[in-house]
Design an enzyme around this catalytic site. Structure first.
Site, mmCIF file in Angstrom:
data_model
loop_
_atom_site.group_PDB
_atom_site.id
_atom_site.type_symbol
_atom_site.label_atom_id
_atom_site.label_comp_id
_atom_site.label_asym_id
_atom_site.label_seq_id
_atom_site.Cartn_x
_atom_site.Cartn_y
_atom_site.Cartn_z
ATOM 1 N N ASP A 129 -10.778 -29.794 -48.859
ATOM 2 C CA ASP A 129 -9.238 -30.237 -47.608
ATOM 3 C C ASP A 129 -9.409 -29.116 -46.204
ATOM 4 O O ASP A 129 -8.517 -27.939 -46.368
ATOM 5 C CB ASP A 129 -8.040 -30.698 -48.568
ATOM 6 C CG ASP A 129 -8.175 -28.628 -49.285
ATOM 7 O OD1 ASP A 129 -8.714 -28.261 -48.857
ATOM 8 O OD2 ASP A 129 -6.994 -28.582 -49.457
ATOM 9 N N ASP A 157 -11.909 -23.207 -47.315
ATOM 10 C CA ASP A 157 -12.766 -24.149 -47.423
ATOM 11 C C ASP A 157 -14.073 -24.029 -46.525
ATOM 12 O O ASP A 157 -15.005 -24.721 -46.893
ATOM 13 C CB ASP A 157 -12.238 -25.258 -47.372
ATOM 14 C CG ASP A 157 -10.359 -25.685 -47.756
ATOM 15 O OD1 ASP A 157 -11.042 -26.464 -49.540
ATOM 16 O OD2 ASP A 157 -9.653 -25.102 -47.640
HETATM 17 C C1 BDR Z 1 -6.259 -23.427 -53.487
HETATM 18 O O1 BDR Z 1 -5.120 -24.190 -52.446
HETATM 19 C C2 BDR Z 1 -5.658 -24.478 -50.801
HETATM 20 O O2 BDR Z 1 -4.119 -23.158 -50.011
HETATM 21 C C3 BDR Z 1 -6.853 -23.414 -50.322
HETATM 22 O O3 BDR Z 1 -8.033 -24.248 -49.849
HETATM 23 C C4 BDR Z 1 -7.362 -23.679 -52.409
HETATM 24 O O4 BDR Z 1 -8.518 -24.614 -52.445
HETATM 25 C C5 BDR Z 1 -5.435 -22.445 -53.615
HETATM 26 O O5 BDR Z 1 -4.573 -22.553 -54.347
#
Ligand code: BDR
Length: 317
Positions: free
Chosen positions: A9, A14
């Site tokens: 996402d 990521d």
């Molecule tokens: C996760 O939530 C998102 O904000 C980050 O990409 C990570 O995958 C951390 O809780």
């Protein structure tokens, strides 16, 4: 050559995780499936293409996946990584969405794994909606995977989104439940608290971003918003946040790329709480073995941070 499928996402961490994989010469990324999460799906798609453009790897197929959780009682949008998910520093000439592969993400992932049975490592750093739909469509899908690496869930009931819930699990609790229940392949989990406890010094982050390369310049720009946020956290109040640079998604990816980074794991059967007002989306750790599950997940406990730093440095060269 390791074969990877990546489910993202694409927010900033990521992007960092994807760049780790792109920099590994022994890895073939068969495809990328995008899903709702850090930012709406359209942004996720563009962000993913932007990362591939910077890394000159637009040949890797990017697929559009699920734009909503399975049961959308509440959508947990996060602007932690900026409203566009990538630090709100738009590319003046963004890659067109016409570059997306036309095949739907879940179908593409099923096909890639069907064509490479027992070989594909699935790395998921996002809400687990695509993975849940995949196993609904093909119950034998998890059996055909080599392994699954996830960033998500929590081990000490300390949340970052709700009191007890980590973002990826809270964003689609039913999907997380289905995945932990039905993916019986070797499953490795980088939890929220693990990533906090393994965060790196800010001085490392500075060194990482000061490298004089196109990739480092891009990374420096997109990380500014989330970095400022992380550095303004009051650790006394937010005791779970982790004192330093915490690129949570990178732990799952790095472990998939080099399993020797996992110095200590704990084998526990896990599930997800679906009901409680405060606990919905929380990972359940069945130390008492009351769930009578045969398959246990490997919960990461200790990481080789020195090797991890080298991997991160190389990813921006
Ligand atoms: C996760 O939530 C998102 O904000 C980050 O990409 C990570 O995958 C951390 O809780």
């Amino acid at each position: 050559m390791k074969k990877l499928w990546v489910d993202l996402d694409t927010g900033v961490d990521d992007a960092q995780a994807l760049m780790l994989a792109l920099a590994d010469p022994n890895v073939e990324i068969l495809g990328i499936s995008c899903v709702h999460g850090n930012t709406p799906l359209e942004n996720v798609l563009e962000n993913t293409l932007r990362v591939l453009k910077v890394c000159e790897r637009l040949n890797i197929p990017v697929h559009k996946g699920c734009g909503r959780p399975l049961l959308a009682r509440k959508q947990h949008a996060s602007d932690y990584h900026g409203k566009d998910g990538l630090g709100d520093v738009p590319d003046p000439d963004p890659p067109s969405l016409d570059l997306l592969n036309k095949k739907k993400a879940v179908q593409a992932m099923l096909k890639a794994v069907r064509n490479n049975p027992g070989e594909v490592i699935l790395v998921a750093t996002a809400p687990l909606t695509n993975l849940a739909v995949a196993v609904q469509l093909d119950p034998s899908f998890p059996k055909k995977l080599k392994s699954l690496f996830l960033m998500g869930g929590n081990v000490d009931s300390r949340g970052n989104t709700t009191i007890c819930g980590e973002f990826n699990f809270v964003a689609d609790p039913e999907a997380a439940y289905i995945v932990l229940d039905r993916y019986k392949c070797p499953t490795y989990i980088a939890s929220w608290e693990f990533s906090c406890a393994s965060s790196l010094p800010w001085s490392f982050c500075d060194k990482w971003l000061e490298q004089c390369t196109v990739k480092a310049k891009f990374m420096k720009k997109i990380t500014e918003v989330s970095r400022n946020r992380a550095q303004s956290v009051d650790y006394e109040k937010e005791s779970t946040a982790g004192k330093g640079f915490n690129s949570c998604d990178c732990y799952a990816m790095a472990a998939a790329l080099d399993e020797s980074l996992m110095l200590k794991n704990e084998e526990v059967a896990v599930s997800v709480e679906l009901e409680g007002a405060h606990t919905r989306g929380m990972m359940v750790m069945d130390y008492m073995e009351q769930l009578k599950k045969k398959n246990k997940a490997f919960i990461m406990k200790e990481f080789d941070l020195e090797k991890f730093k080298v991997m991160l440095m190389n990813s921006l060269k």
